[in-house]
Design a protein around this motif. Structure first.
Motif, short mmCIF file in Angstrom:
data_model
loop_
_atom_site.label_atom_id
_atom_site.label_comp_id
_atom_site.label_asym_id
_atom_site.label_seq_id
_atom_site.Cartn_x
_atom_site.Cartn_y
_atom_site.Cartn_z
N GLN A 56 -8.46 0.49 2.70
CA GLN A 56 -8.44 2.02 1.77
C GLN A 56 -10.08 1.41 1.09
OE1 GLN A 56 -7.46 4.63 3.12
NE2 GLN A 56 -6.29 3.28 4.87
N ASP B 126 -5.90 -1.66 -1.87
CA ASP B 126 -5.94 -0.48 -1.23
C ASP B 126 -7.09 -1.11 -0.24
OD1 ASP B 126 -4.67 1.89 -2.35
OD2 ASP B 126 -6.69 1.89 -4.08
N TYR C 63 0.63 -1.15 0.01
CA TYR C 63 -0.06 -0.06 0.33
C TYR C 63 0.91 0.95 0.31
CZ TYR C 63 -3.33 3.65 2.10
OH TYR C 63 -4.09 5.07 1.53
#
Length: 804
Positions: free
Chosen positions: A314, A309, A287
């Motif tokens: 995320q 992600d 990431y």
């Protein structure tokens, strides 16, 4: 630091005696157990200690303890985490005549206690006065080492580096660890070249690849700070040459790429980041690499970007990347599934359903297509539409009865439905799995769950049929034992006590020492968890040792009269380094060194010697691990082993504190020991992944609430103090017991899985502890309850008379 003549002269003793006479009042302020209202206060350590303690620490003036007695008080106080009291006792011991060995212990103990009490400046002031030339080398090293720790914690890194240098000069077995700490101090003092030299000097002495990696990583960071980028990169490459942990390798790749980018080698750095995200997309390093690549304007495929992600939590940028990929690529079936999971985590169930619908409708070729059906039903359950989930799954079963995914769907759907109260539908799915796919490895459990659900609604016939089928078709499956246990319950419910006892006796014979065997024994004898003694039978710690060693000789075929616990293993460098670390309170380092030594020991005699040596050092967790490994190697149940050996694996440390809190809260002390053994294995420094801490593994928010309820001060670090952890744990367990009307089964489940969950499980158990156990939906809590009951069985046999 005073070199000679510390506390020299009779006049010093006179002045100190007068000035410090009043310290008795300090301890008089402490709440004593006898003065505490029952279950309303728990004694906690004072957060401060006077700078110069007095030899008159007792609330009474006669008689004044001798220096050796003060030393013993210091040891006992350190043991339970009463660090302020320990510091005062060690200081008082030094005001009398002590042999050099005892004086060394007192100086190191005083410094350790002040550091543990979070008073580094005071520790540095005290340790700087120690007459190190008069102390044995091992204690002098300890003083210098702790002085380094204290000065560094107090904001004096240059002074810390000098103290560590003195410790190294005395030939410490912790050379690598000391050099690493000295390097950190030098770095904090701005002496980067000296820090790098210290780390390079430590490298040849690294004990194992893990320590070598830590050294090289610290050296690389120092070299980066020196802008020696090629040398820093060389260290990272050296780590990658032997490191095998995937996440750690990804982190080192990330660091290496940063070195290249900082050095201006951008093409090589970005190429390294691109390789990293391809090879380890599910790591945090990937990431970070993705962020750096995006910031640099370097394109990353949206499917990979979304997965990275999503793995990092995320979800918003992940779904944006997934949507772009779906719009641009026809073969995007599996991305629908991954997008749905992200939308689910964002709380957008409508979008999650839309993606799963597209997957199911348009992409039967996708590898996650069948899982899409399961996940869509899970979404319906999440929103409370259980009937919609059942209808969807039945549609799949009707259309694809022989699909390879069907057994998994039946099992997972049944578990989801059972956990959400749709027990009739769950039972039907379990039955379909067992009948249609009898060879599936989940079929025995499906039969068992079918029986549990039928028993729970009072249908004894269906329950008995399910368990009989399980026992006859899968006699070797673990669930067959549970079927026998529950057939005993069915027989008892039908009034056939003789049949029930026959089933339970067979379970006891087959599963002695295990949860079901102990539970069957309890039913046979009409006992429950509350039927535990309030007092303990405590033999001398050495009682039965000769008999145990005779048993070991016979078991191992040993002849002769040589001792079974030779000290030859204590000459091992790992033992010596661990002993040095333990002596100065470097608990994490000592535990790592001694654990490596224990893991290397496979011979029963070596394990026995280590168990005794760890017990002597009061390294309880390591002693228990060595003794438990010994019994496992000998393939003997602790209750059938000689009691002396079993007590090594099931000790009763912190006895006074445990008995005090057990009496205060009207809890069986054996229950506290069983819980403590399961929670932390008697390691006061244990920390779980959920941030639970200490012997009783209290989570900080719960500890804060307990402290407020007791009207006591609190710091999170105090949870590692045994006295605090035992007090808080006993209070919380008693609170859960009272919440459930004295029900210890629910109390134990609440202690591990939360009171809300325990209340929900108990509400569907019809007052039956065994049905309650089967209703527990958290696997961790089920295993926890099993282990505590198993530990209790051994503790009963050892300290409350052997169970028949």
């Amino acid at each position: 630091m005073h070199r000679q003549g510390s506390f020299r002269g009779w006049w010093r003793w006179a002045v100190m005696g007068v000035v410090l006479f009043g310290l008795a009042a300090f301890f008089a302020r402490w709440p004593r157990p006898s003065s505490l209202p029952s279950r309303t206060r728990t004694p906690l350590p004072s957060p401060t200690v006077p700078a110069t303690p007095s030899p008159t620490l007792s609330p009474t003036s006669t008689p004044t303890p001798l220096p050796g007695e003060w030393l013993d008080r210091g040891r006992r106080a350190m043991r339970v985490g009463a660090f302020e009291e320990a510091a005062a006792a060690y200081a008082a011991a030094l005001q009398g005549a002590l042999p050099s060995e005892a004086a060394g212990e007192a100086w190191v103990g005083w410094g350790r206690a002040l550091l543990a009490a979070e008073q580094p400046a005071e520790a540095a002031r005290v340790l700087a006065q120690a007459p190190v030339e008069k102390l044995p080398p091992e204690w002098a090293r300890g003083v210098w080492t702790l002085l380094g720790d204290a000065r560094r914690a107090a904001g004096d890194p240059a002074g810390a580096a000098e103290a560590y240098r003195h410790a190294l000069a005395l030939g410490s077995p912790l050379t690598v660890e000391l050099r690493m700490r000295r390097a950190l101090a030098l770095k904090e003092a701005g002496r980067l070249e000296a820090a790098a030299a210290e780390l390079r000097a430590a490298l040849p002495a690294a004990r194992d690849p893990s320590q070598e990696a830590a050294l090289r990583e610290q050296l690389a960071e120092t070299l980066e700070a020196l802008q020696a980028y090629p040398a820093a990169l060389e260290q990272y490459e050296a780590i990658l040459a032997f490191a095998r942990n995937r996440a750690y390798r990804a982190y080192i790749e990330w660091r290496a790429a940063q070195v290249l980018l900082t050095a201006g080698q951008t093409a090589e750095g970005y190429a390294r980041l691109q390789r990293l995200i391809r090879e380890a997309p599910d790591t945090l390093a990937a990431y970070n690499a993705l962020v750096r690549l995006v910031e640099a304007g370097i394109p990353v495929p949206d499917d990979l970007r979304g997965r990275i992600d999503a793995a990092a939590g995320q979800c918003l940028p992940a779904v944006q990347a997934f949507e772009r990929w779906i719009a641009a690529h026809p073969a995007h079936g599996d991305i629908h599934y991954e997008a749905a999971l992200c939308y689910r985590d964002l709380g957008n169930l409508q979008a999650a359903h839309a993606h799963l619908d597209a997957l199911i409708r348009d992409h039967p070729e996708a590898s996650r297509w069948a899982e899409g059906w399961l996940e869509k039903g899970r979404l319906w359950i999440r929103s409370g539409a259980v009937e919609a989930a059942v209808a969807l799954w039945r549609q799949f079963l009707a259309r694809f009865p022989t699909h390879p995914f069907t057994p998994r769907l039946l099992y997972e759907a049944a578990r989801l439905l059972e956990r959400n109260g749709a027990e009739e539908a769950a039972e039907g799915f379990y039955r379909l799995l067992a009948e249609r796919f009898p060879a599936d490895p989940r079929a025995p459990e499906a039969r068992h769950r079918q029986g549990v659900l039928a028993y729970g609604r009072g249908d004894l016939g269906t329950a008995a049929a399910a368990w009989e089928a399980l026992r006859s078709r899968y006699p070797e499956a673990p669930e067959a034992l549970a079927a026998r246990f529950w057939l005993g319950k069915v027989a008892l419910a039908r009034g056939d006590r003789a049949r029930a006892e026959a089933e339970w006796q067979a379970v006891v014979a087959q599963a002695s020492g295990r949860f079901l065997g102990e539970r069957a024994r309890m039913l046979l004898q009409g006992e429950d968890l509350i039927d535990l003694p309030e007092t303990l039978e405590l033999p001398d710690p050495e009682a039965g040792r000769a008999e145990a060693e005779g048993w070991l000789r016979a078991r191992l075929g040993i002849t002769g009269t040589l001792p079974l616990s030779p000290s030859v293993g204590l000459a091992d460098p790992l033992w010596q380094a661990g002993a040095e670390a333990w002596r100065i309170g470097w608990v994490e380092e000592a535990r790592g060194l001694w654990t490596a030594l224990r893991q290397r020991a496979e011979d029963p005699l070596a394990l026995y010697a280590l168990a005794l040596a760890f017990r002597e050092q009061e390294a309880d967790a390591l002693a228990v691990q060595a003794a438990a490994r010994l019994l496992a190697r000998l393939r003997v149940d602790p209750r059938e082993a000689p009691p002396f050996l079993a007590r090594l694996a099931y000790p009763v440390p912190y006895l006074d504190r445990v008995l005090e809190e057990a009496q205060r809260h009207h809890l069986p002390p054996l229950l506290l020991y069983a819980v403590m053994r399961q929670e932390s294995l008697f390691d006061p420094y244990a920390v779980s992944s959920a941030r639970a801490r200490g012997l009783m593994q209290i989570i900080p928010p719960t500890a804060q609430a307990i402290a407020e309820a007791l009207g006591q001060p609190y710091r999170e670090s105090w949870l590692h103090r045994p006295a605090v952890s035992i007090a808080f744990g006993a209070y919380y367990l008693a609170q859960q017991r009272d919440r459930f009307g004295g029900n210890l089964w629910a109390a134990l489940a609440a202690y591990n899985g939360g009171p809300g969950n325990a209340a929900r499980w108990w509400a569907t158990a019809r007052g039956d502890p065994d049905l309650f156990y089967e209703r527990i939906t958290l696997e961790e809590t089920r295993r926890y309850l099993e282990r505590v009951v198993e530990h209790l069985a051994v503790y009963r046999a050892l300290y409350a008379g052997r169970a028949e």
